[in-house]
Design a protein around this motif. Structure first.
Motif, PDB file in Angstrom:
ATOM      1  N   ARG A 124     -44.561   2.196  13.788  1.00  0.00           N
ATOM      2  CA  ARG A 124     -43.645   1.852  14.356  1.00  0.00           C
ATOM      3  C   ARG A 124     -42.299   1.849  13.520  1.00  0.00           C
ATOM      4  O   ARG A 124     -41.321   2.155  14.292  1.00  0.00           O
ATOM      5  CB  ARG A 124     -43.839   0.060  14.540  1.00  0.00           C
ATOM      6  N   ARG A 169     -50.466 -13.829  12.452  1.00  0.00           N
ATOM      7  CA  ARG A 169     -49.599 -13.802  13.532  1.00  0.00           C
ATOM      8  C   ARG A 169     -48.284 -13.459  13.066  1.00  0.00           C
ATOM      9  O   ARG A 169     -47.763 -12.770  13.958  1.00  0.00           O
ATOM     10  CB  ARG A 169     -49.670 -15.337  13.924  1.00  0.00           C
ATOM     11  N   ALA A 170     -47.856 -13.698  11.880  1.00  0.00           N
ATOM     12  CA  ALA A 170     -46.436 -13.409  11.576  1.00  0.00           C
ATOM     13  C   ALA A 170     -46.342 -11.743  11.247  1.00  0.00           C
ATOM     14  O   ALA A 170     -45.439 -11.266  11.939  1.00  0.00           O
ATOM     15  CB  ALA A 170     -46.246 -13.862  10.098  1.00  0.00           C
ATOM     16  N   LEU A 172     -48.221  -9.650  13.331  1.00  0.00           N
ATOM     17  CA  LEU A 172     -47.952  -9.024  14.333  1.00  0.00           C
ATOM     18  C   LEU A 172     -46.908  -9.351  15.211  1.00  0.00           C
ATOM     19  O   LEU A 172     -46.115  -8.478  16.168  1.00  0.00           O
ATOM     20  CB  LEU A 172     -49.193  -9.518  15.205  1.00  0.00           C
ATOM     21  N   ASP A 173     -46.249 -10.287  15.226  1.00  0.00           N
ATOM     22  CA  ASP A 173     -44.783 -10.795  15.567  1.00  0.00           C
ATOM     23  C   ASP A 173     -43.933  -9.965  14.825  1.00  0.00           C
ATOM     24  O   ASP A 173     -42.843  -9.459  15.654  1.00  0.00           O
ATOM     25  CB  ASP A 173     -44.527 -12.234  15.530  1.00  0.00           C
ATOM     26  N   ARG A 174     -43.922  -9.626  13.740  1.00  0.00           N
ATOM     27  CA  ARG A 174     -42.961  -8.848  13.089  1.00  0.00           C
ATOM     28  C   ARG A 174     -43.102  -7.338  13.496  1.00  0.00           C
ATOM     29  O   ARG A 174     -42.048  -6.651  13.827  1.00  0.00           O
ATOM     30  CB  ARG A 174     -43.231  -8.788  11.690  1.00  0.00           C
ATOM     31  N   GLU A 176     -44.128  -6.461  16.610  1.00  0.00           N
ATOM     32  CA  GLU A 176     -43.652  -6.574  17.727  1.00  0.00           C
ATOM     33  C   GLU A 176     -41.937  -6.439  17.975  1.00  0.00           C
ATOM     34  O   GLU A 176     -41.430  -5.971  18.592  1.00  0.00           O
ATOM     35  CB  GLU A 176     -44.044  -7.783  18.543  1.00  0.00           C
ATOM     36  N   ALA A 177     -41.655  -7.203  16.707  1.00  0.00           N
ATOM     37  CA  ALA A 177     -40.082  -7.285  16.796  1.00  0.00           C
ATOM     38  C   ALA A 177     -39.515  -5.888  16.194  1.00  0.00           C
ATOM     39  O   ALA A 177     -38.270  -5.721  16.587  1.00  0.00           O
ATOM     40  CB  ALA A 177     -39.558  -8.474  15.964  1.00  0.00           C
TER      41      ALA A 177
END
Length: 178
Positions: A124, A169-170, A172-174, A176-177
């Motif tokens: 990414r 969770r944090a 994976l959220d990061r 994705e962001a």
């Protein structure tokens, strides 16, 4: 010069550029004709016929090779590159996450989950930001965030023996962001 480019000689005739396919084919045909004539002159018609048959077989094999005929048959192949490990696949993520979040998931975190997260973040970061995770960790740390960086830092071990669910969770959220 490129294949198929023609140029005029001093006499005005049009010839193919040296190194082009047409030029190479002409030279090879001339050599084959000369070899056939030499065989006919030195050993007779039987030798010339045998030489012509051999030259035809070689010409057909070379033509087939040049045209890419060996692309789908069982001809010799070069060595196949085998990946060193499995790429992260979404089909196994439920089990991978469950194993990493388990109480005894330290080994799984170290050997499976963390390397997969590192590969995902590396892809990414390279794709969206042009940053190489392994070559430029300072820039990657700035993009990922200092609070999450220790969990994917390739230069140091994970900060804990297991991965807390909130941290996953944090991450994976990061991801994705980014």
């Amino acid at each position: 010069m490129r294949a198929g480019i023609r140029f005029r000689t001093l006499t005005g005739s049009v010839r193919c550029a040296p190194g082009s396919v047409r030029h190479s084919t002409g030279v090879l045909a001339g050599l084959a004709l000369a070899a056939g004539l030499l065989l006919a002159l030195t050993d007779g018609a039987a030798a010339a016929a045998t030489g012509a048959a051999l030259i035809t077989v070689v010409a057909l094999a070379l033509g087939r090779y040049a045209a890419g005929g060996a692309a789908q048959d069982t001809g010799p192949r070069g060595p196949t590159r085998v990946p060193g490990s499995r790429a992260p696949a979404l089909g196994r993520w439920r089990r991978t996450v469950a194993d990493a979040l388990a109480d005894d998931g330290g080994e799984h975190l170290r050997t499976v989950m963390r390397p997969q997260l590192q590969r995902l973040f590396a892809a990414r970061l390279a794709e969206r930001h042009g940053v190489a995770l392994y070559r430029n960790p300072d820039r990657a740390r700035a993009l990922v965030g200092t609070d999450l960086w220790p969990w994917i830092d390739p230069g140091s071990p994970a900060p804990g023996p297991t991965l807390p669910e909130a941290v996953l969770r944090a991450l994976l959220d990061r991801l994705e962001a980014l």
